[in-house]
Scaffold this motif. Structure first.
Motif, PDB file in Angstrom:
ATOM      1  N   ASP A  38      -5.895  -6.546  -0.804  1.00 41.00           N
ATOM      2  CA  ASP A  38      -7.020  -5.874  -1.413  1.00 41.00           C
ATOM      3  C   ASP A  38      -7.785  -6.874  -2.804  1.00 41.00           C
ATOM      4  O   ASP A  38      -7.940  -6.234  -3.540  1.00 41.00           O
ATOM      5  N   GLU A  96      -0.945  -4.906  -5.616  1.00 37.05           N
ATOM      6  CA  GLU A  96      -1.109  -4.429  -4.832  1.00 37.05           C
ATOM      7  C   GLU A  96      -1.518  -3.014  -5.317  1.00 37.05           C
ATOM      8  O   GLU A  96      -1.157  -2.682  -6.700  1.00 37.05           O
ATOM      9  N   PHE A  97      -2.207  -2.098  -4.781  1.00 35.51           N
ATOM     10  CA  PHE A  97      -2.879  -0.623  -5.162  1.00 35.51           C
ATOM     11  C   PHE A  97      -1.370   0.466  -4.648  1.00 35.51           C
ATOM     12  O   PHE A  97      -1.178   0.432  -3.945  1.00 35.51           O
ATOM     13  N   HIS A 102       3.272  -8.103  10.788  1.00 35.42           N
ATOM     14  CA  HIS A 102       4.388  -7.341  10.303  1.00 35.42           C
ATOM     15  C   HIS A 102       3.445  -5.677  10.992  1.00 35.42           C
ATOM     16  O   HIS A 102       4.304  -4.947  11.603  1.00 35.42           O
ATOM     17  N   GLY A 114       0.772   3.643  -3.041  1.00 30.77           N
ATOM     18  CA  GLY A 114       0.025   4.209  -1.677  1.00 30.77           C
ATOM     19  C   GLY A 114       1.985   4.155  -1.174  1.00 30.77           C
ATOM     20  O   GLY A 114       3.000   3.092  -1.232  1.00 30.77           O
ATOM     21  N   GLY A 115       0.646   3.994   0.185  1.00 27.35           N
ATOM     22  CA  GLY A 115       2.317   4.155   1.300  1.00 27.35           C
ATOM     23  C   GLY A 115       1.472   5.160   3.150  1.00 27.35           C
ATOM     24  O   GLY A 115       0.406   5.388   2.735  1.00 27.35           O
ATOM     25  N   LYS A 116       2.937   4.267   3.947  1.00 29.97           N
ATOM     26  CA  LYS A 116       2.091   5.258   5.666  1.00 29.97           C
ATOM     27  C   LYS A 116       2.012   7.265   5.847  1.00 29.97           C
ATOM     28  O   LYS A 116       2.258   7.753   4.784  1.00 29.97           O
ATOM     29  N   LYS A 174      10.306  -4.814   1.218  1.00 31.31           N
ATOM     30  CA  LYS A 174       9.686  -4.987   2.034  1.00 31.31           C
ATOM     31  C   LYS A 174       8.722  -5.549   2.656  1.00 31.31           C
ATOM     32  O   LYS A 174       8.428  -7.279   1.370  1.00 31.31           O
ATOM     33  N   GLU A 206       3.201   9.921  -2.571  1.00 34.38           N
ATOM     34  CA  GLU A 206       3.830   9.130  -3.110  1.00 34.38           C
ATOM     35  C   GLU A 206       3.992   7.961  -4.283  1.00 34.38           C
ATOM     36  O   GLU A 206       4.464   8.461  -4.561  1.00 34.38           O
ATOM     37  N   TYR A 244      -2.011  -7.436   9.523  1.00 30.27           N
ATOM     38  CA  TYR A 244      -1.181  -8.298   9.315  1.00 30.27           C
ATOM     39  C   TYR A 244       0.156  -8.859  10.064  1.00 30.27           C
ATOM     40  O   TYR A 244       0.205  -8.190  11.878  1.00 30.27           O
ATOM     41  N   ARG A 289       5.064  -4.591  -5.007  1.00 30.11           N
ATOM     42  CA  ARG A 289       5.843  -4.201  -3.606  1.00 30.11           C
ATOM     43  C   ARG A 289       7.428  -4.345  -4.137  1.00 30.11           C
ATOM     44  O   ARG A 289       7.382  -5.651  -4.411  1.00 30.11           O
ATOM     45  N   LEU A 336      -2.269  -8.342  -2.731  1.00 27.37           N
ATOM     46  CA  LEU A 336      -1.725  -8.636  -1.136  1.00 27.37           C
ATOM     47  C   LEU A 336      -3.650  -8.980  -0.499  1.00 27.37           C
ATOM     48  O   LEU A 336      -4.796  -8.653  -0.778  1.00 27.37           O
TER      49      LEU A 336
END
Ligand SMILES: Nc1nc2c([nH]c(=O)n2[C@@H]2O[C@H](COP(=O)(O)OP(=O)(O)OP(=O)(O)O)[C@@H](O)[C@H]2O)c(=O)[nH]1
Length: 237
Positions: free
Chosen positions: A131, A46-47, A89, A49-51, A39, A65, A87, A35, A128
């Protein structure tokens, strides 16, 4: 302290949908990356990806992404399973999709590191928290055969704990109702086995909650069931 129902409302109001890609190369290795700085959990692996952005499907978000972060063109992907995690956050709903169908060598564009890893290989940094368990699932066979590292249980929680302690690699259960599926999710089982006629009814918004094998489906129908979101099939032995 707020009553439990109020707490649940606060959390569920803010669920963030995230597209996560499990990109598997021909040699079975999966794409993982660190990451970027700035962030939450920077430096963790992590794998990709994103929001999701407004009005995007999970596949579209993932394709965007991958292009933005790594310069990879995603041709096709299939739903794998959805996992929620809270999390400090954010409360995230992770939509994991699998793909063997992508083009390009990943080139990190945000100062991250990345590479293709086998499930038993360690990444340079910690994964993470969510993950790490998913990495193990990537190696679940697509055609279910009884084997010493793949165990099917009754739906008994205590039994699941015991078999995990005896270090079976994967633990699963049979499921015919959504209630069964949710119990398996709560127990963090690795998979469920479902009858073909129940499969569609166990999907939420077209996606499974846990990797799913379709019972009694011929191996020749694997691609059909995977396109619907199943992990694999369990042919009649
Ligand atoms: N990309 C990704 N996010 C994950 C994974 N697992 C996991 O818990 N998450 C969580 O899902 C959320 C994804 O957010 P992100 O920060 O990667 O998304 P993004 O690129 O769209 O962020 P930004 O546009 O806010 O910078 C984070 O809370 C992250 O901790 C994973 O494997 N990949």
């Amino acid at each position: 302290m707020l009553p439990r129902s109020s707490l649940e409302n606060i959390v569920s109001d803010k669920v963030v949908d995230v597209a996560v890609g499990v990109l598997i190369r021909e040699d079975g290795r999966m794409l993982l990356g660190s990451r970027p700085e700035g962030k939450p959990y920077a430096g963790y692996w992590e794998f990709p990806g994103g929001k999701l952005e407004k009005n995007e499907t999970v596949h579209q978000a993932l394709a965007r992404e991958l292009e933005e972060e790594l310069g990879i063109a995603l041709a096709d992907s299939t739903p794998w399973f959805v996992k929620e995690h809270v999390y400090p956050h954010a409360h995230v709903r992770l939509h994991f999709r699998r793909s063997h169908d992508f083009v390009g060598t990943p080139v990190p564009k945000e100062g991250q590191e990345c590479g293709f890893y086998a499930a038993n290989e360690r990444t340079p940094g910690l994964m993470l928290p969510v993950d790490q368990a998913i990495v193990n699932r990537v190696e679940l066979p697509e055609v279910f055969e009884e084997s010493s590292d793949l165990l099917t249980l009754s739906r008994n929680a205590l039994q699941a704990t015991i078999v995990r302690d005896r270090s079976y690699r994967w633990v699963g259960a049979r499921a015919e109702t959504m209630d069964d599926v949710l119990k398996a999710v709560a127990m963090d089982y690795d998979f469920v086995i479902v009858p073909p006629e129940a499969f569609d009814g166990l999907l939420v918004n077209g996606e499974p909650r846990i990797p799913t094998y379709v019972d009694g489906a011929p191996a020749a129908d694997l691609a059909f069931w995977q396109a619907k979101g199943a992990h694999g099939v369990k042919p009649v032995m």
